[in-house]
Design a protein around this motif. Structure first.
Motif, PDB file in Angstrom:
ATOM      1  N   PRO A  59      -5.470   0.620   3.514  1.00  0.00           N
ATOM      2  CA  PRO A  59      -5.747   1.865   2.797  1.00  0.00           C
ATOM      3  C   PRO A  59      -4.516   2.353   2.048  1.00  0.00           C
ATOM      4  CG  PRO A  59      -5.446   2.313   5.123  1.00  0.00           C
ATOM      5  CD  PRO A  59      -5.433   0.824   4.972  1.00  0.00           C
ATOM      6  N   VAL A  60      -4.736   3.014   0.920  1.00  0.00           N
ATOM      7  CA  VAL A  60      -3.657   3.578   0.109  1.00  0.00           C
ATOM      8  C   VAL A  60      -3.812   5.095   0.119  1.00  0.00           C
ATOM      9  CG1 VAL A  60      -2.589   3.675  -2.170  1.00  0.00           C
ATOM     10  CG2 VAL A  60      -3.582   1.527  -1.351  1.00  0.00           C
ATOM     11  N   TYR A  61      -2.756   5.785   0.514  1.00  0.00           N
ATOM     12  CA  TYR A  61      -2.751   7.242   0.545  1.00  0.00           C
ATOM     13  C   TYR A  61      -1.714   7.747  -0.459  1.00  0.00           C
ATOM     14  CZ  TYR A  61      -5.374   6.648   4.852  1.00  0.00           C
ATOM     15  OH  TYR A  61      -6.306   6.286   5.781  1.00  0.00           O
ATOM     16  N   ALA A  90       0.831  -1.206   0.000  1.00  0.00           N
ATOM     17  CA  ALA A  90       0.000   0.000   0.000  1.00  0.00           C
ATOM     18  C   ALA A  90       0.863   1.253   0.000  1.00  0.00           C
ATOM     19  CB  ALA A  90      -0.930  -0.011   1.217  1.00  0.00           C
ATOM     20  N   ALA A  91       1.956   1.230   0.778  1.00  0.00           N
ATOM     21  CA  ALA A  91       2.851   2.384   0.812  1.00  0.00           C
ATOM     22  C   ALA A  91       3.531   2.581  -0.536  1.00  0.00           C
ATOM     23  CB  ALA A  91       3.892   2.200   1.911  1.00  0.00           C
ATOM     24  N   ALA A  92       3.941   1.470  -1.183  1.00  0.00           N
ATOM     25  CA  ALA A  92       4.621   1.574  -2.475  1.00  0.00           C
ATOM     26  C   ALA A  92       3.680   2.127  -3.551  1.00  0.00           C
ATOM     27  CB  ALA A  92       5.168   0.209  -2.886  1.00  0.00           C
ATOM     28  N   LEU A  93       2.434   1.633  -3.592  1.00  0.00           N
ATOM     29  CA  LEU A  93       1.475   2.129  -4.582  1.00  0.00           C
ATOM     30  C   LEU A  93       1.138   3.591  -4.329  1.00  0.00           C
ATOM     31  CD1 LEU A  93      -0.938  -0.939  -4.866  1.00  0.00           C
ATOM     32  CD2 LEU A  93       0.869  -0.271  -6.451  1.00  0.00           C
ATOM     33  N   GLY A  94       1.039   3.969  -3.061  1.00  0.00           N
ATOM     34  CA  GLY A  94       0.711   5.351  -2.735  1.00  0.00           C
ATOM     35  C   GLY A  94       1.811   6.335  -3.051  1.00  0.00           C
ATOM     36  N   SER A  95       3.054   5.841  -3.224  1.00  0.00           N
ATOM     37  CA  SER A  95       4.173   6.750  -3.499  1.00  0.00           C
ATOM     38  C   SER A  95       4.170   7.251  -4.943  1.00  0.00           C
ATOM     39  CB  SER A  95       5.499   6.039  -3.202  1.00  0.00           C
ATOM     40  OG  SER A  95       5.702   4.959  -4.098  1.00  0.00           O
ATOM     41  N   HIS A  96       3.369   6.603  -5.831  1.00  0.00           N
ATOM     42  CA  HIS A  96       3.323   7.017  -7.241  1.00  0.00           C
ATOM     43  C   HIS A  96       2.433   8.255  -7.387  1.00  0.00           C
ATOM     44  CE1 HIS A  96       5.432   3.532  -8.873  1.00  0.00           C
ATOM     45  NE2 HIS A  96       4.756   2.789  -8.002  1.00  0.00           N
ATOM     46  N   ALA A  97       2.988   9.287  -7.971  1.00  0.00           N
ATOM     47  CA  ALA A  97       2.190  10.501  -8.180  1.00  0.00           C
ATOM     48  C   ALA A  97       1.095  10.252  -9.219  1.00  0.00           C
ATOM     49  CB  ALA A  97       3.091  11.655  -8.628  1.00  0.00           C
ATOM     50  N   ASP A 105      -0.569  19.710   3.725  1.00  0.00           N
ATOM     51  CA  ASP A 105      -0.236  19.094   5.019  1.00  0.00           C
ATOM     52  C   ASP A 105      -0.938  17.752   5.210  1.00  0.00           C
ATOM     53  OD1 ASP A 105      -2.600  21.001   7.083  1.00  0.00           O
ATOM     54  OD2 ASP A 105      -2.769  20.081   5.094  1.00  0.00           O
ATOM     55  N   ARG A 106      -1.398  17.121   4.155  1.00  0.00           N
ATOM     56  CA  ARG A 106      -2.083  15.845   4.294  1.00  0.00           C
ATOM     57  C   ARG A 106      -1.789  14.955   3.089  1.00  0.00           C
ATOM     58  NH1 ARG A 106      -6.830  14.952   1.564  1.00  0.00           N
ATOM     59  NH2 ARG A 106      -7.449  16.586   0.092  1.00  0.00           N
ATOM     60  N   ARG A 107      -2.129  13.659   3.254  1.00  0.00           N
ATOM     61  CA  ARG A 107      -1.988  12.683   2.168  1.00  0.00           C
ATOM     62  C   ARG A 107      -3.389  12.248   1.735  1.00  0.00           C
ATOM     63  NH1 ARG A 107       2.053   7.998   3.281  1.00  0.00           N
ATOM     64  NH2 ARG A 107       1.888   7.920   1.016  1.00  0.00           N
ATOM     65  N   PRO A 108      -3.790  12.509   0.499  1.00  0.00           N
ATOM     66  CA  PRO A 108      -5.156  12.184   0.063  1.00  0.00           C
ATOM     67  C   PRO A 108      -5.392  10.679   0.019  1.00  0.00           C
ATOM     68  CG  PRO A 108      -3.814  12.828  -1.806  1.00  0.00           C
ATOM     69  CD  PRO A 108      -2.978  13.094  -0.585  1.00  0.00           C
ATOM     70  N   PHE A 109      -6.619  10.269   0.350  1.00  0.00           N
ATOM     71  CA  PHE A 109      -7.015   8.864   0.271  1.00  0.00           C
ATOM     72  C   PHE A 109      -7.258   8.490  -1.186  1.00  0.00           C
ATOM     73  CE2 PHE A 109     -10.414   5.639   0.173  1.00  0.00           C
ATOM     74  CZ  PHE A 109      -9.760   4.626   0.852  1.00  0.00           C
ATOM     75  N   LEU A 164      -0.308   6.801 -10.687  1.00  0.00           N
ATOM     76  CA  LEU A 164      -0.273   5.343 -10.763  1.00  0.00           C
ATOM     77  C   LEU A 164      -0.961   4.854 -12.034  1.00  0.00           C
ATOM     78  CD1 LEU A 164       0.458   2.669  -9.410  1.00  0.00           C
ATOM     79  CD2 LEU A 164      -1.789   2.720  -8.289  1.00  0.00           C
ATOM     80  N   THR A 165      -0.245   4.000 -12.797  1.00  0.00           N
ATOM     81  CA  THR A 165      -0.789   3.406 -14.017  1.00  0.00           C
ATOM     82  C   THR A 165      -0.737   1.894 -13.897  1.00  0.00           C
ATOM     83  OG1 THR A 165       1.355   3.364 -15.108  1.00  0.00           O
ATOM     84  CG2 THR A 165       0.032   5.363 -15.378  1.00  0.00           C
ATOM     85  N   LYS A 166      -1.395   1.210 -14.853  1.00  0.00           N
ATOM     86  CA  LYS A 166      -1.381  -0.253 -14.819  1.00  0.00           C
ATOM     87  C   LYS A 166       0.030  -0.826 -14.933  1.00  0.00           C
ATOM     88  CE  LYS A 166      -3.555  -4.383 -16.764  1.00  0.00           C
ATOM     89  NZ  LYS A 166      -2.295  -5.136 -16.707  1.00  0.00           N
ATOM     90  N   PRO A 167       0.906  -0.331 -15.850  1.00  0.00           N
ATOM     91  CA  PRO A 167       2.274  -0.882 -15.876  1.00  0.00           C
ATOM     92  C   PRO A 167       3.003  -0.708 -14.549  1.00  0.00           C
ATOM     93  CG  PRO A 167       1.822   0.322 -17.900  1.00  0.00           C
ATOM     94  CD  PRO A 167       0.667   0.588 -16.992  1.00  0.00           C
ATOM     95  N   GLU A 168       2.800   0.436 -13.883  1.00  0.00           N
ATOM     96  CA  GLU A 168       3.460   0.638 -12.586  1.00  0.00           C
ATOM     97  C   GLU A 168       2.882  -0.304 -11.539  1.00  0.00           C
ATOM     98  OE1 GLU A 168       4.653   5.357 -12.993  1.00  0.00           O
ATOM     99  OE2 GLU A 168       2.707   4.789 -12.176  1.00  0.00           O
ATOM    100  N   PHE A 169       1.562  -0.544 -11.593  1.00  0.00           N
ATOM    101  CA  PHE A 169       0.953  -1.494 -10.662  1.00  0.00           C
ATOM    102  C   PHE A 169       1.508  -2.900 -10.898  1.00  0.00           C
ATOM    103  CE2 PHE A 169      -2.369  -3.176  -7.997  1.00  0.00           C
ATOM    104  CZ  PHE A 169      -2.650  -4.422  -8.539  1.00  0.00           C
ATOM    105  N   ASP A 170       1.608  -3.304 -12.182  1.00  0.00           N
ATOM    106  CA  ASP A 170       2.148  -4.638 -12.482  1.00  0.00           C
ATOM    107  C   ASP A 170       3.590  -4.771 -12.006  1.00  0.00           C
ATOM    108  OD1 ASP A 170       0.397  -4.894 -15.684  1.00  0.00           O
ATOM    109  OD2 ASP A 170      -0.249  -5.287 -13.617  1.00  0.00           O
ATOM    110  N   GLN A 171       4.395  -3.712 -12.216  1.00  0.00           N
ATOM    111  CA  GLN A 171       5.803  -3.759 -11.792  1.00  0.00           C
ATOM    112  C   GLN A 171       5.908  -3.857 -10.269  1.00  0.00           C
ATOM    113  OE1 GLN A 171       8.523  -3.896 -13.600  1.00  0.00           O
ATOM    114  NE2 GLN A 171       9.947  -3.798 -11.905  1.00  0.00           N
TER     115      GLN A 171
END
Length: 746
Positions: free
Chosen positions: A201-203, A64-71, A209-213, A73-80
Motif C-alpha cells: 500500500p502507498v500512503y 511505496a514509502a518513497a512514492l508516498g512521500s511526494h505531495a 493525524d493520519r496518512r491518506p491511502f 506525484l507525477t509521471k516524471p517523479e515516478f520514473d525518477q
C-alpha cells in the motif's frame, strides 16, 4: 589336529562376522553423513529463497514509502523514483506499476486527474461489474519489453484483486496466488510461466493525524525466473528442488523446479520438506537427492573394510591351522608378522618426522597446550616471534610472562579474552590483534592470533594457536589512515569556501527571483518586460544551487566521518572516568532537539535507564553513543516515530555492558556482521556514508571490548557493547535478569 582345525574355523567365522559388522557400521555412518549433507543443503536453499524473496519485499516496501512521500506525484517523479529498479536486476520482475482505486462513477475524474499528472494518453478500461475497480496509472517495464501496461483493470484477475485487498487491509507487502499475468497473454505458449504479483500500500504525506491511502505499488514476477537462479546457486546441481506456492485456500501449486545433475533414472533416496516465508505466505520447499552422489557420502571404504577384514580373518585362521604343522613354520610366520609391525612402526616414525619438519619450516608461530593450559609444543617460529621461552604455568601466567597488551599497548590484554583461553573454553577465534612487549621486544610488536580447540577424536583436550607478526602491515595501515585524516582536513577548507560562495550567489538569486526584486539603476522600458523571465531563470538557478548545497553537505558529512574513523582508529587513547549516564542523556537530548526542529517528522522517544560509569576516552565514547542513538532515530519506517531504549546489562567483573535497542526497520537477514564493515550500506533510501558502525566497532575494540548486533524480538534491532568499568564501579556478575529478558523497548 581336529582341535586345531576347530580353532581355525572359529577364528575364520568370528573374524568374518566382525568384518561384515564393521562394513555395515561404516555404511550406516556414510548414510548418516549423507543425511547431514542434505540437511545443510536444505538450510542453504531455504535461507537463499528467504533472502531473495525478502529482498523483493523490502524493495517494494521502500518504493511505496518513497512514492508516498511526494505531495504531488507525477509521471516524471515516478520514473525518477523507479529508475533504480533497472539496476537492481530483479530476476523475473516484469514491471512496476502504481495502482489506484476508482468506482464506476469516479473513473472519468480519476482518468482526467492522472492525465494532468503526466499521462495524457491514459484510458481507464473498466471490466466486470465490481463495485470498485483498480487501475494501473503509472508503469515501468523491468524485463526489457517496450510494452507498458497502463489503464488495465487489475480487478479482472481475482488473484491480484485478493492480494491488493489484503495489502490494503494489513498495510504490509502481500503476495498473490499464482496465475498467468495479463501481460503474458501475448507471449508464445512455451514462454508462459506461472507468475505472482507483490503489492504494497502507498500512503501520502501526513494530513492532520493520519496518512491518506493513495493506492498500491504492484510488481509482476514470473515464478521460474524469480527463484530459478537462486535455487541453482544454492543447490549446486547436487539435488532436485521444487518450490510450491501456498494459495489462500491452502492448496500447493509448483512455481519453480530445478533438476540436479544426477540422471533421472538414479533413485532419489533422501527427501526433505521445509517451509519458507514469502511476504504473508508460507511456501513449501521440497528437496530430493541421491545419497550416493552427495560429496563424501559414498566411498568404497565399507566394502574394502569388509573384504580386507574377511581376508585377514582367513589369514589368521590359516595361521592358527599352520601352528599345528610345526613349531618352526609358526615361528617363521610370527617373524614375518613382526617384520610387518616394525615396518608400520617405521612408517609412523617417518610420518612424525615429516610433521615435525613441516612445523619447523612454517613461518607462523604454532603452539599447542593441554586442557590445563600447559604447553605441549612450540615450533621454532613461535619462539622467534615471542622472543621468550615457553612458560610452565597456566593461562594466568601468560600475560606477565610474554607481556601481552591490547593492540595499542595502552593496557594489559584481559586473560579471559585471550584467544587461547577462549579456545580452551571450546570457542574458535580468528585474527585477534594484540601487542607483545617484553625484553626481546622492548618497543612492542603487533600479532594477529587465531586459536581453536583440539579435535577431541585425538584422545586429549587442549587447544592450538597460530600467530604471525603484523607490525609492518599495521604501521602501513596507520600511515594510510593518517594520510586519509590529513587529506580530509585539507578538503574541509576549500569545501567551506565553496559553500560560502554558493550560499552568497544563492541568496542574491533568491532575492532576484522574489516578488519584489531590487530595481537596477536605469531599469525601464524593455528591461521591465523581461523581469518575469529573469525571475523565472533566477528561480531555476536557486533550485540548482540548493542541489549543489545538498551535495556539499553530503561531502562535508563524508569528510567528518572519515576524520572520525581515523580518530577512532589511530588517536592516542586518553582514558579517564566517564559519567556514562550523564553523557548518554546529553546525547539523547541533542537528538530530541534536532527532531523537534523538523515539524513533519514524528517525535522520537528515547528512554535511558540508570547507567554506570566507565573508564574510557570521553570523546570516543561520545562518538560511539552518538552513532548508535543516531542510527536508531534515523532508520525507522516512513511516518513512524523512533523508539529507543538504552540499558545496562550484567557483565563480567571489571566490564560494563550497554544495550541500545530500537523498533526501527531492523537488520537484513545475514548482514548482522557485515554492517560493521566500512562503507557498508545495508538498506537503501537513507542518508549516510556507511562508516558509522565501523567507527563504533573500532572504538569498542580499542577499549578491549566487543560489539554485537542482533534482531530485537518484536521488531527492530539491538546493539550491545562492552567497555572497561570505572575503578570504583561495583562488578556485576553474569546471572539471570536483564540478559535473559527479550530486550528492547516494549
Amino acid at each position: 589336529m581336529p582341535v586345531v582345525v576347530l580353532i581355525a574355523l572359529l577364528v575364520a567365522v568370528t573374524g568374518t562376522a566382525l568384518s561384515v559388522w564393521v562394513g555395515a557400521a561404516l555404511r550406516e555412518a556414510q548414510q548418516h553423513g549423507a543425511e547431514q549433507q542434505l540437511d545443510r543443503r536444505t538450510a542453504l536453499v531455504t535461507d537463499a529463497v528467504a533472502t531473495e524473496s525478502g529482498r523483493y519485499a523490502d524493495t517494494l516496501r521502500l518504493l511505496a514509502a518513497a512514492l508516498g512521500s511526494h505531495a504531488r506525484l507525477t509521471k516524471p517523479e515516478f520514473d525518477q523514483t523507479t529508475r533504480v529498479l533497472e539496476d537492481m536486476r530483479l530476476a523475473g520482475a516484469t514491471s512496476i506499476a502504481l495502482m489506484v482505486p476508482a468506482t464506476a462513477e469516479q473513473i472519468p475524474r480519476v482518468q482526467e486527474f492522472w492525465r494532468r499528472r503526466g499521462v495524457p494518453d491514459l484510458v481507464l478500461n473498466a471490466e466486470g461489474r465490481e463495485r470498485e475497480h483498480v487501475f494501473s496509472v503509472l508503469s515501468r517495464s523491468l524485463d526489457g519489453s517496450t510494452r507498458t501496461a497502463i489503464g488495465i483493470d487489475a480487478s479482472q484477475a481475482p488473484e491480484s484483486a485478493r492480494a491488493l485487498a489484503e495489502a490494503r487491509r494489513s498495510g504490509q507487502v502481500t503476495v498473490s496466488d499464482t496465475y498467468r499475468l495479463i501481460r503474458d497473454r501475448y507471449l508464445p505458449p512455451e514462454r508462459r510461466q506461472l507468475s505472482i504479483v507483490l503489492t504494497a500500500p502507498v500512503y501520502g504525506p501526513v494530513e492532520g493525524d493520519r496518512r491518506p491511502f493513495v493506492g498500491w505499488v504492484l510488481m509482476g514476477v514470473r515464478g521460474q525466473d524469480f527463484i530459478g537462479a537462486t535455487l541453482r546457486r544454492a543447490a549446486q546441481g547436487l539435488s532436485d528442488v521444487r518450490l510450491l506456492a501456498r494459495h489462500g485456500d491452502g492448496s500447493l501449486v509448483p512455481i519453480a523446479e530445478l533438476h540436479g545433475r544426477a540422471p533421472r533414472e538414479v533413485p532419489r533416496d533422501l527427501h526433505r520438506t521445509t517451509s519458507v516465508q514469502v511476504a504473508q505466505r508460507h511456501w513449501q520447499l521440497e528437496i530430493a537427492a541421491a545419497s550416493a552422489l552427495l560429496p563424501g557420502a559414498h566411498s568404497p571404504l565399507p566394502l574394502t573394510a569388509t573384504v580386507a577384514g574377511t581376508a585377514l580373518s582367513l589369514l589368521l585362521a590359516a595361521l592358527v591351522s599352520a601352528l599345528g604343522g610345526g613349531r618352526e613354520r609358526a615361528r617363521a610366520q610370527v617373524v614375518a608378522a613382526t617384520a610387518g609391525l616394525r615396518s608400520a612402526e617405521a612408517d609412523a616414525r617417518r610420518q612424525a618426522g615429516l610433521l615435525a619438519a613441516v612445523l619447523d619450516s612454517v613461518s607462523d608461530g604454532v603452539g599447542v597446550v593441554d586442557g590445563q593450559g600447559r604447553f605441549l609444543m612450540n615450533n621454532p617460529a613461535a619462539g622467534e616471534i615471542l622472543g621468550v621461552p615457553p612458560t610452565a604455568g597456566g593461562p594466568e601466567s601468560w600475560q606477565d610472562h610474554y607481556g601481552i597488551l591490547l593492540p595499542d599497548g595502552s593496557a594489559p590484554f584481559p586473560v579471559e579474552d585471550l584467544p587461547m583461553t577462549q579456545a580452551l573454553a571450546g570457542r574458535r577465534v580468528e585474527q585477534v590483534p594484540m601487542m607483545i612487549r617484553n625484553r626481546a621486544h622492548p618497543e612492542g610488536i603487533v600479532l594477529s592470533v587465531s586459536a581453536q580447540p583440539l579435535d577431541p577424536s585425538g584422545g586429549r583436550s587442549g587447544a592450538v594457536t597460530v600467530f604471525r607478526d603484523i607490525t609492518a602491515s599495521r604501521e602501513h595501515e596507520a600511515e594510510l589512515a593518517a594520510f586519509a585524516g590529513v587529506v580530509a582536513h585539507d578538503l574541509r577548507r576549500p569545501l567551506t569556501a565553496m559553500r560560502g560562495f554558493v550560499e552568497l550567489v544563492r541568496d542574491e538569486l533568491d532575492e532576484l527571483a522574489g516578488e519584489h526584486p531590487r530595481e537596477p539603476s536605469g531599469a525601464a522600458g524593455a528591461g521591465g518586460a523581461r523581469e518575469p523571465a529573469v525571475r523565472a531563470v533566477a528561480g531555476e538557478c536557486v533550485r540548482h544551487l540548493d542541489q549543489a548545497l545538498a551535495g556539499i553537505a553530503r561531502m562535508a558529512g563524508l569528510i567528518d566521518d572519515l576524520l572520525a574513523y581515523a580518530t577512532a582508529r589511530d588517536a592516542t587513547l586518553q582514558p579517564r572516568e566517564v559519567d556514562l549516564d550523564a553523557l548518554v542523556r546529553e546525547v539523547a537530548a541533542e537528538h530530541l532537539t534536532a527532531a523537534a526542529a523538523d515539524p513533519g517528522r514524528p517525535a522520537p522517544r528515547i528512554d535511558v535507564g540508570q547507567l554506570p560509569a566507565v573508564h574510557a576516552d570521553p570523546p570516543l565514547v561520545r562518538q560511539l553513543v552518538d552513532n548508535l542513538i543516531g542510527n536508531a532515530v534515523k532508520y525507522v519506517r516512513p511516518g513512524q516515530g523512533a523508539e529507543v531504549e538504552v540499558r545496562s546489562l550484567p557483565a563480567p567483573p571489571g566490564r560494563v555492558r550497554i544495550e541500545v535497542a530500537d523498533r526501527g526497520i531492523g537488520i537484513p537477514l545475514g548482514q548482522h556482521q557485515a554492517i560493521f564493515s566500512g562503507f557498508h550500506r545495508a538498506v537503501g533510501g537513507y542518508t549516510g556514508t556507511g562508516l558509522g558502525l565501523a567507527i563504533c566497532e573500532r572504538i569498542v575494540e580499542r577499549h578491549g571490548g566487543e560489539i554485537t548486533a542482533e534482531d530485537n524480538p518484536g521488531g527492530g534491532a539491538r546493539f550491545r557493547f562492552t567497555l572497561p568499568a570505572a575503578e570504583d564501579e561495583p562488578a556485576v556478575e553474569h546471572g539471570p535478569g536483564a540478559e535473559d529478558r527479550p530486550g528492547g523497548p516494549s
